[in-house]
Design a protein around this motif. Structure first.
Motif, PDB file in Angstrom:
ATOM      1  N   GLU A  95     -75.786  32.416  13.043  1.00 25.52           N
ATOM      2  CA  GLU A  95     -74.752  31.392  12.901  1.00 25.52           C
ATOM      3  C   GLU A  95     -73.834  31.446  14.122  1.00 25.52           C
ATOM      4  OE1 GLU A  95     -72.873  32.303   9.183  1.00 25.52           O
ATOM      5  OE2 GLU A  95     -74.686  31.843   8.051  1.00 25.52           O
ATOM      6  N   GLY A 128     -74.715  34.821   7.659  1.00 23.01           N
ATOM      7  CA  GLY A 128     -74.530  35.127   6.247  1.00 23.01           C
ATOM      8  C   GLY A 128     -73.714  36.385   6.001  1.00 23.01           C
ATOM      9  N   GLU A 171     -67.478  35.541   6.353  1.00 23.43           N
ATOM     10  CA  GLU A 171     -67.862  34.342   5.599  1.00 23.43           C
ATOM     11  C   GLU A 171     -66.664  33.607   5.028  1.00 23.43           C
ATOM     12  OE1 GLU A 171     -71.960  33.792   4.542  1.00 23.43           O
ATOM     13  OE2 GLU A 171     -71.482  35.377   3.101  1.00 23.43           O
ATOM     14  N   HIS A 173     -65.186  31.101   6.055  1.00 24.51           N
ATOM     15  CA  HIS A 173     -65.363  29.658   6.165  1.00 24.51           C
ATOM     16  C   HIS A 173     -66.086  29.055   4.958  1.00 24.51           C
ATOM     17  CE1 HIS A 173     -69.118  31.327   7.661  1.00 24.51           C
ATOM     18  NE2 HIS A 173     -69.674  30.139   7.534  1.00 24.51           N
ATOM     19  N   ARG A 174     -66.767  29.898   4.184  1.00 27.31           N
ATOM     20  CA  ARG A 174     -67.510  29.432   3.012  1.00 27.31           C
ATOM     21  C   ARG A 174     -66.641  29.409   1.743  1.00 27.31           C
ATOM     22  NH1 ARG A 174     -72.600  29.278   4.951  1.00 27.31           N
ATOM     23  NH2 ARG A 174     -73.302  30.936   6.315  1.00 27.31           N
ATOM     24  N   ARG A 175     -65.496  30.056   1.795  1.00 28.68           N
ATOM     25  CA  ARG A 175     -64.619  30.114   0.623  1.00 28.68           C
ATOM     26  C   ARG A 175     -63.892  28.782   0.466  1.00 28.68           C
ATOM     27  NH1 ARG A 175     -62.216  35.233   2.927  1.00 28.68           N
ATOM     28  NH2 ARG A 175     -63.931  36.658   2.701  1.00 28.68           N
ATOM     29  N   ARG A 176     -63.553  28.469  -0.782  1.00 28.43           N
ATOM     30  CA  ARG A 176     -62.776  27.258  -1.042  1.00 28.43           C
ATOM     31  C   ARG A 176     -61.378  27.424  -0.483  1.00 28.43           C
ATOM     32  NH1 ARG A 176     -64.165  24.404  -6.585  1.00 28.43           N
ATOM     33  NH2 ARG A 176     -66.365  24.177  -6.168  1.00 28.43           N
TER      34      ARG A 176
END
Length: 177
Positions: A95, A128, A171, A173-176
Motif C-alpha cells: 500500500e 494491511g 491502518e 485510515h480504515r477506521r471510521r
C-alpha cells in the motif's frame, strides 16, 4: 531524563525465495530466525517458495491478512536475473513503499561490499498493517539488514523513532471517522 520503555515483541514471518534451497540448506533463513529469537521476537511462520511471482505475492497476502503476523521478512530473489521476482511480488501488494529502507540498506551494503551493492533491489513496504521487507538471499546481507537496520527499527525502545511504535497506526485510515 529519557522515558524508559519495555520491549514489545513482534510476530515475524520469514520467507526464503529460492529454486534450490530447502530447510536444511537455508542459511539465510536460519540467520534471520536466529536473530529474531535472540532479539526476543516471535517467529510467526517460516516458508520456502520457488522464484514464482504469483506464489510469493499469494504468500505475502496470506500473511498480511493474518492478525498473528506483524512483519514479513523475505530473503532471496532481489537481484537482476530473470528469475529474481521477489521485488515485483512485494510491490504488487504494498500500500505504501518504505523507499528509505532501500537507500539505507544500500549504504550499509556499500560499507561491506563496495559498488557491488548496486546489484541489490532490496525493498520494503506496508500493507494491511503489516511491514514487508525483501532482502537479498545471502546470509551476509540478512545479517547486515538485521543488525544495522531491522534490529533497531523493530525495537520499541529504539530512539528517536521506530516501526513498532507506529504499528497500531498503520491502518488508521480504515477506521471510521
Amino acid at each position: 531524563m529519557a522515558e524508559e520503555r519495555d520491549f514489545l515483541p513482534v510476530n515475524i514471518a520469514v520467507l526464503t525465495v529460492s529454486d534450490t534451497r530447502d530447510l536444511a540448506s537455508d542459511r539465510s533463513g536460519d540467520t534471520l530466525v536466529q536473530r529474531i529469537a535472540e532479539a526476543g521476537h516471535r517467529l510467526a511462520d517460516r516458508r520456502i517458495l520457488r522464484d514464482e511471482e504469483a506464489e510469493i505475492a499469494a504468500s505475502l497476502r496470506e500473511w498480511i491478512a493474518d492478525p498473528g503476523v506483524d512483519v514479513v521478512i523475505s530473503t532471496g530473489g532481489t537481484g537482476l536475473t530473470g528469475r529474481d521476482v521477489t521485488v515485483e511480488a512485494h510491490r504488487a501488494v504494498y500500500e505504501k513503499e518504505i523507499t528509505a529502507f532501500a537507500t539505507v540498506f544500500t549504504l550499509v551494503s556499500y560499507q561491506k561490499i563496495g559498488t557491488s551493492a548496486v546489484q541489490s533491489r532490496a525493498c520494503a513496504g506496508v500493507a494491511g498493517g503489516t511491514y514487508l521487507f525483501a532482502l537479498p538471499g545471502s546470509p551476509g546481507a540478512c545479517r547486515d539488514a538485521w543488525d544495522e537496520i531491522l534490529k533497531g527499527q523493530l525495537d520499541y525502545r529504539h530512539r528517536p523513532c521506530n516501526f513498532v511504535e507506529i504499528l497500531p497506526r498503520l491502518e488508521e485510515h480504515r477506521r471510521r471517522k
